[in-house]
Design a protein around this motif. Structure first.
Motif, PDB file in Angstrom:
ATOM      1  N   THR A 293      13.351   5.442   6.806  1.00 23.65           N
ATOM      2  CA  THR A 293      12.022   5.544   6.200  1.00 23.65           C
ATOM      3  C   THR A 293      11.726   6.978   5.783  1.00 23.65           C
ATOM      4  O   THR A 293      11.273   7.240   4.664  1.00 23.65           O
ATOM      5  N   VAL A 307       5.494   3.658   1.316  1.00 22.69           N
ATOM      6  CA  VAL A 307       4.655   4.242   2.372  1.00 22.69           C
ATOM      7  C   VAL A 307       4.234   5.651   1.971  1.00 22.69           C
ATOM      8  O   VAL A 307       3.049   6.018   2.039  1.00 22.69           O
ATOM      9  N   ILE A 308       5.195   6.467   1.545  1.00 27.96           N
ATOM     10  CA  ILE A 308       4.899   7.857   1.187  1.00 27.96           C
ATOM     11  C   ILE A 308       4.048   7.936  -0.065  1.00 27.96           C
ATOM     12  O   ILE A 308       3.094   8.724  -0.141  1.00 27.96           O
ATOM     13  N   GLY A 310       1.907   5.761  -1.140  1.00 26.73           N
ATOM     14  CA  GLY A 310       0.542   5.377  -0.798  1.00 26.73           C
ATOM     15  C   GLY A 310      -0.210   6.475  -0.082  1.00 26.73           C
ATOM     16  O   GLY A 310      -1.395   6.719  -0.344  1.00 26.73           O
ATOM     17  N   LEU A 311       0.484   7.188   0.829  1.00 22.43           N
ATOM     18  CA  LEU A 311      -0.159   8.296   1.536  1.00 22.43           C
ATOM     19  C   LEU A 311      -0.511   9.430   0.581  1.00 22.43           C
ATOM     20  O   LEU A 311      -1.582  10.041   0.678  1.00 22.43           O
ATOM     21  N   PHE A 316      -4.180   3.648   0.950  1.00 22.87           N
ATOM     22  CA  PHE A 316      -3.743   3.304   2.291  1.00 22.87           C
ATOM     23  C   PHE A 316      -3.370   1.829   2.411  1.00 22.87           C
ATOM     24  O   PHE A 316      -2.602   1.452   3.298  1.00 22.87           O
ATOM     25  N   THR A 318      -1.565   0.174   0.239  1.00 29.12           N
ATOM     26  CA  THR A 318      -0.151   0.132  -0.116  1.00 29.12           C
ATOM     27  C   THR A 318       0.713   0.605   1.048  1.00 29.12           C
ATOM     28  O   THR A 318       1.707  -0.035   1.407  1.00 29.12           O
ATOM     29  N   SER A 319       0.324   1.721   1.653  1.00 28.93           N
ATOM     30  CA  SER A 319       1.068   2.235   2.802  1.00 28.93           C
ATOM     31  C   SER A 319       1.041   1.251   3.965  1.00 28.93           C
ATOM     32  O   SER A 319       2.037   1.061   4.655  1.00 28.93           O
ATOM     33  N   GLY A 323       4.194  -0.431   5.496  1.00 32.01           N
ATOM     34  CA  GLY A 323       4.395  -0.126   6.916  1.00 32.01           C
ATOM     35  C   GLY A 323       4.488  -1.380   7.758  1.00 32.01           C
ATOM     36  O   GLY A 323       5.259  -1.437   8.726  1.00 32.01           O
ATOM     37  N   ILE A 529      -1.331   6.032   9.149  1.00 30.02           N
ATOM     38  CA  ILE A 529      -2.159   5.326   8.167  1.00 30.02           C
ATOM     39  C   ILE A 529      -3.566   5.061   8.691  1.00 30.02           C
ATOM     40  O   ILE A 529      -4.559   5.486   8.071  1.00 30.02           O
TER      41      ILE A 529
END
Length: 673
Positions: A293, A307-308, A310-311, A316, A318-319, A323, A529
């Motif tokens: 990841t 994940v990245i 979205g962050l 959040f 999406t993350s 996740g 998250i």
């Protein structure tokens, strides 16, 4: 008796009680004296000789590391260096194999518009392999997990994550298990390899990215190499441990039968250590999944990318959905490998009839799998995962809406918690550690090391502190050390509360342990998250995310220690009329202090592994230096210095707590004797 003499007797009795208290817990009082003296000196010298440098400063050491990284990169880009050519060839070979796997399952090989094997064949293969190694019950977990990957909208990313994880684990086991066998049978090999493993396991996962991106560039090859290196130590160490714990009586019996060393290894040692070795494989899988990841930062394929992304964008939802897929994959792999360690025993209990039935099911499953693979190769409906039902979009929107609601309605409450914690606790502790003169902090840490862990801890701490000083990042190291110590303190408090409750009550253990198991499988990015939604990017967020990540392992260790206190000791305390509180504080916690220090050790290392990730969300310190070195080429040298500094911090903290646990364990054994 006169009034004066009565006062003298009272004073003498009071002095005797004080002396008795000091003699009962000399190390605790010594630690308190060091901290008090440190605070007094800090109050007079705050802000003097802190060795603080600006975020843009690069010292001679940093420039030397920059030149070294450039020379290594040049060597790897040329054909003159034999070692560089061999490593590059190995990385290219693994990249080629992984690309072939992607063409097989997730990426369309030109000119074909779809992968060779689609979703139907992939699910069928996963079900067949799971049944073969873990039994039919796990098939009921694995198959729905694969369908969830698709329904949540991340089929391709999820399968890529599984491919890079399992591919890296396979190579790690091929290398690691034989090396573990060698360590178990050779003290020389063990003495050479163990320090290397210590450094590899102490180093936070993100620190690996910088040197590997220098060596192999950005892409799948670097992602595979970094995942492989990070994931290999657990299987080596645990395999060696499993072989060392094989009963000497059994080994002597096999020697009396005239078996050779190879026969004894294959027929006796490996079968008896099988369950322990599979535990090592399980831990390697979890490490590979976590690194796969994080490797998204060097363009590694899989779920890390959404994940990245979205962050970075503040999406959040999406993350969270990506996740969630990571958590599903982690739980699925964890349960499958755990069940595989029990399959042989279950097969023996099933008898001949059970074995015949299993062979029939395997044969039928193989035929069904071949049919599913063929259909997924030639039929579009069986190759491309269906778009409906779409569970990901509504879940993503719901999380975004919930995050907006939390920010709107709870921002004042969460800001109050964050501000009060930072102002009244975090800032004073950081000021004490980082704003004291560097030599005062250094002496205080050395004194704490010798009090807790003895002379061996003192020696290791002195070497690590000297290295940190030479790398010219002392102030940032102390800022990071503050966050690590504060987070660890919170982890230990939570672990003691939960661990005592679990150790004393089977019902509490059954209720809490599933949450701890799930928490241990969560890769390090995922806890960020919900905390980011509540508190935004800052030091407090990094600390809370680290606490969430570290609490499960520390709690389990405390619970095991409490449970390990002998029933006879508890009965003896109850017979004296001790209350429940006295039983916990006077008997169980003192008797389990070795487990408490081990829990502190593991909590420290887990918290330390989140340092760089915390640097991405405003934690500052060494994490920020590594992220900046990773993103800006002119700061690579400073980033490498920060990475080495984190390793030195990790080794120092590990040695202090490990040797402290060993001393407490010896005291515990003497008390029981």
């Amino acid at each position: 008796m006169t009034t004066a003499s009565t006062a003298d007797v009272a004073r003498i009795n009071q002095e005797n009680r004080v002396v008795a208290m000091v003699r009962a817990r000399p190390r605790l009082w010594a630690l308190l004296a060091v901290v008090v003296g440190w605070i007094v000196i800090w109050s007079v010298t705050e802000g003097m000789h802190t060795l603080e440098i600006s975020t843009s400063t690069r010292t001679d050491v940093h420039r030397w590391l920059q030149d070294l990284s450039d020379s290594v990169a040049d060597a790897f880009s040329s054909d003159s260096n034999v070692i560089a050519r061999a490593l590059s060839g190995f990385a290219d070979a693994m990249d080629s194999v992984f690309t072939w796997l992607q063409h097989l399952f997730t990426v369309a090989p030109f000119p074909r518009p779809y992968p060779q094997i689609g979703w139907l064949g992939t699910v069928a293969i996963a079900a067949l392999v799971t049944f073969a190694i873990a039994g039919w019950r796990l098939v009921l977990l694995v198959v729905p997990s694969f369908f969830l990957f698709g329904f949540l909208g991340y089929w391709t990313d999820s399968v890529d994550t599984l491919l890079i994880t399992l591919f890296s684990v396979l190579i790690a086991c091929v290398v690691g298990i034989p090396l573990g066998v060698w360590m178990a049978h050779s003290k020389v090999v063990s003495a050479i390899v163990t320090p290397v493993l210590d450094v590899m396991q102490t180093m936070p996962s993100f620190v690996y990215l910088l040197p590997f991106s220098i060596l192999f560039g950005i892409g799948p090859a670097a992602a595979i190499m970094v995942t492989l290196v990070y994931a290999t130590p657990p299987v080596i160490r645990i395999s060696a441990h499993g072989l060392r714990t094989v009963s000497t009586g059994v080994l002597e019996a096999t020697d009396s039968l005239g078996q050779g060393r190879l026969q004894r290894l294959v027929k006796v040692e490996l079968p008896l250590a099988k369950r322990t070795i599979i535990v090592g494989v399980n831990q390697t899988i979890m490490a590979a999944l976590a690194m796969a990841t994080i490797a998204a930062y060097i363009n590694g394929p899989g779920l890390g990318q959404p994940v990245i992304d979205g962050l970075k964008r503040g999406q959040f939802g999406t993350s969270f959905v990506a996740g969630l897929c990571i958590v599903i994959a982690a739980v699925m792999l964890d349960r499958t490998t755990t069940a595989s360690s029990l399959r042989a025993e279950q097969a023996r209990r099933a008898g001949d009839r059970g074995r015949r039935l299993r062979r029939i099911v395997l044969a039928a499953g193989t035929v069904g799998t071949l049919i599913a693979v063929y259909l997924s190769h030639v039929q579009v409906w069986a190759n491309e995962f269906p778009a409906n039902p779409d569970l990901g979009t509504p879940l993503r929107n719901a999380v975004d809406d919930f995050g907006d609601w939390l920010r709107t309605n709870l921002s004042s409450f969460t800001s109050s918690i964050q501000n009060n914690f930072t102002e009244w606790f975090l800032n004073p502790v950081q000021s004490l550690v980082a704003e004291s003169p560097w030599f005062v902090t250094g002496v205080a840490i050395l004194l704490i090391a010798v009090i807790v862990g003895g002379l061996r801890a003192l020696a290791a701490t002195a070497v690590c502190l000297a290295g940190i000083s030479l790398l010219d990042l002392w102030y940032n190291a102390m800022v990071t050390l503050t966050s690590v110590l504060v987070a660890t303190a919170i982890v230990v408090v939570i672990a003691v509360v939960l661990g005592v409750a679990m150790g004393r009550s089977t019902g509490v253990d059954r209720a809490v342990r599933p949450f701890l198991d799930a928490g241990q499988t969560i890769p390090p990015f995922v806890p960020l998250i919900p905390v980011l939604i509540l508190f935004g990017p800052n030091r407090f967020t990094a600390i809370i995310a680290a606490v969430i990540y570290a609490v499960p392992i520390a709690t389990k260790l405390v619970a095991d220690g409490i449970r390990g206190v002998s029933p006879e000791t508890l009965e003896a305390s109850r017979s004296t009329g001790a209350s429940r509180w006295q039983e916990i504080t006077k008997v169980q916690l003192p008797m389990a202090r070795g487990s408490l220090l081990l829990a502190t050790n593991q909590g420290l290392l887990y918290v330390l592994s989140m340092v760089v990730i915390g640097g991405m969300v405003g934690a500052g310190g060494l994490g920020f230096d590594i992220v900046k070195g990773f993103r800006q080429s002119e700061y690579v040298g400073r980033g490498l210095a920060a990475g080495i500094t984190i390793v030195l911090l990790g080794i120092m903290l590990d040695r202090i707590t490990t040797y402290g646990a060993a001393r407490a364990g010896g005291t515990q054994i003497r008390a029981r004797t």
